[in-house]
Design an enzyme around this catalytic site. Structure first.
Site, PDB file in Angstrom:
ATOM      1  N   LYS B 182     111.225  25.526  42.752  1.00 59.02           N
ATOM      2  CA  LYS B 182     110.591  24.211  42.779  1.00 59.02           C
ATOM      3  C   LYS B 182     109.606  24.291  43.928  1.00 59.02           C
ATOM      4  O   LYS B 182     109.988  24.279  45.100  1.00 59.02           O
ATOM      5  CB  LYS B 182     111.645  23.125  43.013  1.00 59.02           C
ATOM      6  CG  LYS B 182     111.333  21.791  42.352  1.00 59.02           C
ATOM      7  CD  LYS B 182     110.230  21.041  43.054  1.00 59.02           C
ATOM      8  CE  LYS B 182     110.737  20.422  44.333  1.00 59.02           C
ATOM      9  NZ  LYS B 182     109.674  19.976  45.230  1.00 59.02           N
ATOM     10  N   GLY B 239     114.528  21.555  53.638  1.00 51.64           N
ATOM     11  CA  GLY B 239     113.743  20.325  53.624  1.00 51.64           C
ATOM     12  C   GLY B 239     114.402  19.251  54.451  1.00 51.64           C
ATOM     13  O   GLY B 239     115.176  19.542  55.371  1.00 51.64           O
ATOM     14  N   SER B 240     114.125  18.013  54.101  1.00 49.49           N
ATOM     15  CA  SER B 240     114.596  16.905  54.925  1.00 49.49           C
ATOM     16  C   SER B 240     116.075  16.634  54.672  1.00 49.49           C
ATOM     17  O   SER B 240     116.625  16.950  53.617  1.00 49.49           O
ATOM     18  CB  SER B 240     113.801  15.647  54.614  1.00 49.49           C
ATOM     19  OG  SER B 240     114.215  15.096  53.374  1.00 49.49           O
ATOM     20  N   GLY B 244     117.989  16.478  51.188  1.00 53.18           N
ATOM     21  CA  GLY B 244     119.048  17.475  51.103  1.00 53.18           C
ATOM     22  C   GLY B 244     120.403  16.855  50.811  1.00 53.18           C
ATOM     23  O   GLY B 244     121.168  17.370  49.990  1.00 53.18           O
ATOM     24  N   GLU B 261     119.249  23.809  54.360  1.00 55.43           N
ATOM     25  CA  GLU B 261     118.816  23.815  55.741  1.00 55.43           C
ATOM     26  C   GLU B 261     118.064  22.517  55.907  1.00 55.43           C
ATOM     27  O   GLU B 261     117.002  22.330  55.315  1.00 55.43           O
ATOM     28  CB  GLU B 261     117.928  25.028  55.992  1.00 55.43           C
ATOM     29  CG  GLU B 261     117.773  25.323  57.443  1.00 55.43           C
ATOM     30  CD  GLU B 261     116.386  25.768  57.730  1.00 55.43           C
ATOM     31  OE1 GLU B 261     115.685  25.009  58.434  1.00 55.43           O
ATOM     32  OE2 GLU B 261     115.991  26.838  57.250  1.00 55.43           O
ATOM     33  N   CYS B 298     111.646  24.105  61.804  1.00 56.17           N
ATOM     34  CA  CYS B 298     113.057  23.695  61.856  1.00 56.17           C
ATOM     35  C   CYS B 298     113.640  23.969  63.235  1.00 56.17           C
ATOM     36  O   CYS B 298     114.644  23.390  63.614  1.00 56.17           O
ATOM     37  CB  CYS B 298     113.909  24.438  60.849  1.00 56.17           C
ATOM     38  SG  CYS B 298     113.017  25.182  59.510  1.00 56.17           S
ATOM     39  N   GLU B 390     116.239  13.240  64.036  1.00 52.81           N
ATOM     40  CA  GLU B 390     115.198  14.270  64.109  1.00 52.81           C
ATOM     41  C   GLU B 390     113.810  13.632  64.042  1.00 52.81           C
ATOM     42  O   GLU B 390     113.573  12.722  63.256  1.00 52.81           O
ATOM     43  CB  GLU B 390     115.347  15.262  62.942  1.00 52.81           C
ATOM     44  CG  GLU B 390     114.382  16.443  63.070  1.00 52.81           C
ATOM     45  CD  GLU B 390     114.507  17.458  61.930  1.00 52.81           C
ATOM     46  OE1 GLU B 390     114.375  18.662  62.206  1.00 52.81           O
ATOM     47  OE2 GLU B 390     114.745  17.051  60.771  1.00 52.81           O
TER      48      GLU B 390
END
Lengths: 510, 510
Positions: B182, B239-240, B244, B261, B298, B390
């Site tokens: 994707k 991703g976020s 996620g 992650e 990240c 974050e």
């Protein structure tokens, strides 16, 4: 007039303490249906909370503890169990009705102490750490303990999978994790005796007092809170799919690794050329595997696949005769028997016919007639999910396919299993069929067997007691086989540019 | 007057096909805010369904494919990417505004082709299989491909973490799994060019045509259906946290392994004795780490821990000056900037004060002032969860503890992170403090660093780009570092008494 019975104590933070109990339960002898005259507490959250706090401290202390001490504890514990084997075996027999010999005394207990000693050797050796050193960049990685592990033991192995003595326990401790054991209520007193042996082994071991803790029972809500508490590292669970999925949901939502062994139908395929010659022999092997321990094994075959024909009819006659000719052992509890019957009724509703069995046996013990169901491949294909309901106990369903293709189609609809097996002609006459079906079966099972029943899980480093969902929660891990089973209770740690003197000894250059 | 733009095609089952699209999207140049004149489809479920069916067939074929061919494909793909590097780098620059040099051309693309070649070597070598043979009992185990892997790439690495070229892709293919990529919509054209390179590499490779497939975008519901489809083996997601966790929930409920992650604040602790001598130098190092790529890594530090004092004030002055003195690069998109601003506002609401930054910069590009926030240790302890939000971008929050104990308390409240770092005096004057805090930090991070910023993730076999939840979904696995990263996309297979000629070559005796 009743004698006052003292409620057993829970083992928390190094002490046998009175539980902050919300209730009690009284174990029953499955052979007689009578209460055993003992009382155990159902712990409230406060017991868990206290254990968790103690476990966090113990985890930090264990990180600083030499592996040799952990190994020493596991070995002393094994020796303590052997020294008190007689009392432990008697307790387990009273609580489970599993045979003393061959089983509790000469198979399961030796297997359990062997696992503890193998775990000790693995702790000492340290291969589970998978140390990787990149000297050029000064980056080093290794596996490390995951933190406090909660172990839920199952009903069917009072020793070898017990939360306070079994494979998950041994693996978690070997990696340096404290364990909070949730004993199974069906062998609470056995668990107490084992935990007392662990208590003695811990004394003088140099390990923190809260390295091992044990409670007996919690309600569902408390169990779900326990597996999602931020203080835990991971969970090991062996038991029913219904209970496992509830805990999985709670742990998943909290981001906690949970390793579950939940259900398995362990399909066995009997190929036609071989069946012609071996119908009676193979039927007796299957009967042995289905009835040993009244089929109360995770690896007991619940599904037999055959292709329609004379040999299949001979096989099924022999199997039914073997079932009818043997006196089944009592099941572990009345609810085990009720659930077995419910599953058989559900399979019947989904299209299976009873060849023999399908009913309770008279008497006080929780005995159930060994049951053979039969269903056409076409029917299986029309309701593959409903016809893959686990029947935990002495039951097997024969799926009789019309031809090769229907057999392949049926195998293609299998859900995840711990094991899958193919019996075939020694001559090679079934080899073409094997080549077509093996890739389908391979993908759906953790352990693929040839010409051998899946019951009996060798404690071998090459064993995989795992498999695709819903047999387990993750297809990459095994619950049996050391050191592989230890991986479940570890995290990956990396040291990047960390000064030499600050590195753990096992990732240093020397 | 507009020129008609052709909607890009999706790559499914060996063909570039018109998507069954429910809509389209048009990428924007982050440096100018202007549309790039290209149009990509948002796939309906039918695209996914077709890709899944093709992937299942490809998975079976790949099992029969020699590892050498898989390795050959990965290497040819790397060579194809190099041959078309210029066009790919231009596309990525237009879509991401990340610098061409040093970054896209001379760092990220070489890293990506290096990863593909390391994965090829690992496929050829086969160590990822972890073969274990118990000859005495004739039980053999090895890791094997898990089945079709869906890879969701992130916005911040157009090459090295791209679903069709990055680390998850390389690891999944190395183990013999087909990949459904994707692409990230923020570098759709870059992904198209890379997928075209993969198309060329697949031709003549001897691998199934559906070994690699790619779609550009799906809605949330379709994404959740994709990760829980019974045909997939596993999911890799970078991703976020918000996206996620939704996918994790869907995959968990379906019993599908998902490796995520998601988020990391990458705390850096500056100990006082060292800080006295190095305040300005360390501040500049932190500024470099926070502003490189506008902090869109990240592993960019979002949290700096210090103890109150003169050196801390000097450090913060220097850090603020460095932030103010540098022109930030544009962020990847307007929504990246909006989310960064929202996070900073939320941190302010939770008690953080703005030292500098906290606002959009003028102009067409999506630039945001590099932002330094400050909060007292006591305040952090009063709202540790809210103050660990974050802020993905060029932001860092200094947590200034009153004393050693407050610092320890604050570190004890850290959530899971990919990395954690300690800067300390070379003299050893901070060693006692280090000894107290390192165990706390160690437990909360995947990679522990000394005297080195966490940005820059070496592709080393000893790397761990992983860590405790919510940094990732499982603390036992890494997304970077070959062969360890391959383990995520494997299952454990055991062969028990399987006839010699039926065993895969790699578990035979010879």
């Amino acid at each position: 007039m009743q004698t006052a019975v003292e409620t057993a104590k829970v083992w928390i933070d190094g002490e046998w303490r009175e539980s902050d109990a919300e209730g009690v339960f009284e174990p029953v002898n499955p052979s007689t249906g009578e209460k055993l005259g003992r009382e155990f507490p159902v712990s409230r959250w406060s017991d868990c909370d206290r254990a968790l706090t103690a476990a966090v401290d113990a985890a930090y202390q264990l990180e600083q503890t030499p592996a040799e001490r952990i190994a020493g504890f596991l070995e002393t514990y094994a020796t303590e169990l052997e020294a008190h084997a007689e009392a432990i075996v008697v307790a387990a027999y009273e609580e489970t009705a599993l045979p003393v010999s061959p089983r509790l005394k000469d198979v399961e207990l030796p297997r359990t102490t062997n696992q503890l000693r193998q775990a000790a050797a693995a702790a000492r050796h340290g291969a589970w750490r998978r140390v990787t050193i990149d000297r050029e960049r000064n980056i080093r990685s290794c596996h490390a303990p995951i933190g406090p592990v909660v172990v839920f033991g199952p009903n069917n192995f009072p020793f070898a999978f017990n939360g306070v003595s079994g494979g998950d326990f041994a693996a978690a401790i070997a990696a340096g994790n404290p364990v909070i054991a949730k004993a199974h209520p069906l062998h609470a007193f056995t668990s107490q005796l084992m935990a007392e042996a662990a208590t003695r082994a811990l004394k003088g071991s140099g390990l923190p007092a809260a390295t091992v803790q044990m409670i007996y029972k919690v309600n569902h809500e408390t169990g779900e809170r326990l597996v999602s508490d931020e203080r835990i590292g991971a969970v090991g669970f062996t038991g029913s799919k219904a209970a496992g999925l509830k805990l999985k949901h709670a742990a998943d939502e909290a981001g906690k690794p949970i390793y579950l062994e939940m259900s398995s139908l362990n399909p066995v395929v009997f190929l036609p050329a071989g069946l012609k010659e071996n119908a009676e022999k193979w039927a007796r092997e299957l009967a042995d595997s289905c009835t040993a321990g009244s089929g109360q094994f995770c690896t007991r075959p619940n599904l037999a696949f055959l292709i329609a024909g004379d040999a299949t009819e001979r096989f099924l006659r022999e199997l039914a005769a073997a079932f009818d000719g043997r006196e089944p052992h009592p099941l572990l509890s009345s609810s085990t028997r009720e659930q077995l019957h419910e599953s058989i009724e559900a399979l019947k509703s989904a299209g299976a016919a009873v060849v023999t069995g399908g009913r309770n046996l008279p008497g006080n013990g929780h005995r159930y007639a060994s049951t053979l169901l039969r269903v056409a491949g076409k029917t299986f294909l029309s309701a593959p999910h409903e016809l893959q309901r686990e029947a935990f106990g002495n039951e097997v369903m024969a799926v009789v396919a019309a031809d090769d293709q229907e057999l392949l189609d049926a195998l293609g609809r299998l859900e995840g299993n711990l094991t899958g097996c193919v019996y075939s002609a020694a001559s090679g006459a079934d080899d073409a069929a094997y080549a077509r079906l093996a890739p389908l079966l391979r993908r759906r099972v953790g352990r693929l067997l040839n010409d051998k029943m899946p019951t009996g899980v060798a404690v071998s480093p090459a064993m995989n007691h795992g498999g695709p969902y819903p047999a387990t929660g993750h297809p990459g891990f095994t619950a049996v086989g050391i050191p592989a089973s230890i991986a479940r209770f570890t995290v990956l740690h990396c040291y990047d540019n960390v000064r030499e003197e600050r590195l753990p000894a096992f990732v240093r250059d020397v």
